[in-house]
Design an enzyme around this catalytic site. Sequence first.
Site: not given
Ligand SMILES: Nc1nc2c(c(=O)[nH]1)N[C@@H](CN(C=O)c1ccc(C(=O)N[C@@H](CCC(=O)O)C(=O)O)cc1)CN2
Ligand SMILES: NCC(=O)N[C@@H]1O[C@H](COP(=O)([O-])[O-])[C@@H](O)[C@H]1O
Length: 301
Positions: A195, A265, A176, A178-179, A98-100
């Site tokens: 990202h 970031e 991490l 999917l929304i 959670g640094s962001n």
């Molecule tokens: N509807 C959306 N949901 C999310 C988005 C988005 O753009 N649309 N962004 C992600 C964040 N993200 C990249 O920025 C990202 C996060 C996770 C994954 C991924 O492959 N996750 C794995 C599961 C990982 C785990 O549970 O530890 C998976 O789905 O198999 C890809 C991109 C947040 N949600």
């Molecule tokens: N695809 C999603 C993804 O990789 N997001 C990345 O997870 C890190 C979270 O760091 P934080 O918990 O310290 O903010 C950040 O680097 C962010 O860009």
Amino acid sequence: MSMRTQGLVLGPSSSSPIQNPKTPTFLTPPTYFSSAKRVWLKSNYSFSSHSILLASTNLRHRNCVVKTEHKVVSDIEEDNLKSKVRRKNLAVFVSGGGSNFRSIFEATLNGSVHGDIFVLVTNKYDCGGAEYARVKGIPVILFPKNKDAIEGLSTEDLIVALRSYKVDFILLAGFLKLIPTELVRAYPKSILNIHPSLLPAFGGKGYYGMKVHKAVIASGARYSGATIHYVDEHYDTGRILAQRVVPVLADDTAEELAARVLHEEHKLYVEVVAALCEERIIWREDGVPLIQSKENSNDYR
Ligand SMILES: Nc1nc2c(c(=O)[nH]1)N[C@@H](CN(C=O)c1ccc(C(=O)N[C@@H](CCC(=O)O)C(=O)O)cc1)CN2
Ligand SMILES: NCC(=O)N[C@@H]1O[C@H](COP(=O)([O-])[O-])[C@@H](O)[C@H]1O
């Protein structure tokens, strides 16, 4: 039943769980608000047995809040009049350290961001971001509900909870999962994600955390960076709002690159959220979102 299994939405301390969103009552506001900013939030929540104490505490505090409520109104009204824009309510979603989230939270306190974080949402109850939120008195919601987190909220209940906090914008910060489409549609053009690459490169399912930086280095790319984009139904395909570039050095490890990108970031997300809360985002005719410069209203990027 342990407090944890009771705690769907944990208030400032883990002794104030909030169960199913059903009947109107009061939520204690995030305790990080200074007394001058303490506000009362109506919500569709009923409290568990533990929260009867909370409710009575609320009532006990109500008088003192009534005195400050006028100050609250004047503070907020003064703030909004000064900025001519209403202060925004924010929700942040995290899965890790959670640094962001922390840098955005600090920006809401130091005046850089004209908004307040009203709730933190996570799929990892014990992650660093959730621990930080609890220390700062920000309510924590566990989402989604699944076999590993039966006490997590359903998407429908999460939307009810976000509406009860009058959330204007949702900020994903290392979340991490999917929304779901239902939540995306409930908050149109109001969900951002950060990202750690220059999308559309190195994005999509499987590209998160260190996996992204390892792929960038393995590709031989000379530049990487951070992207902030609107969230649509798919991973990383929403409209790009802002990017910042960092060099990839010949001898970079993934950890060194990750640290360089993360530093950017933190700055980029605060700048973008500040623009969001000040209503300085405009949409070009072709659907590309742009940020209006704070210093020069004719300058967009
Ligand atoms: N509807 C959306 N949901 C999310 C988005 C988005 O753009 N649309 N962004 C992600 C964040 N993200 C990249 O920025 C990202 C996060 C996770 C994954 C991924 O492959 N996750 C794995 C599961 C990982 C785990 O549970 O530890 C998976 O789905 O198999 C890809 C991109 C947040 N949600
Ligand atoms: N695809 C999603 C993804 O990789 N997001 C990345 O997870 C890190 C979270 O760091 P934080 O918990 O310290 O903010 C950040 O680097 C962010 O860009």
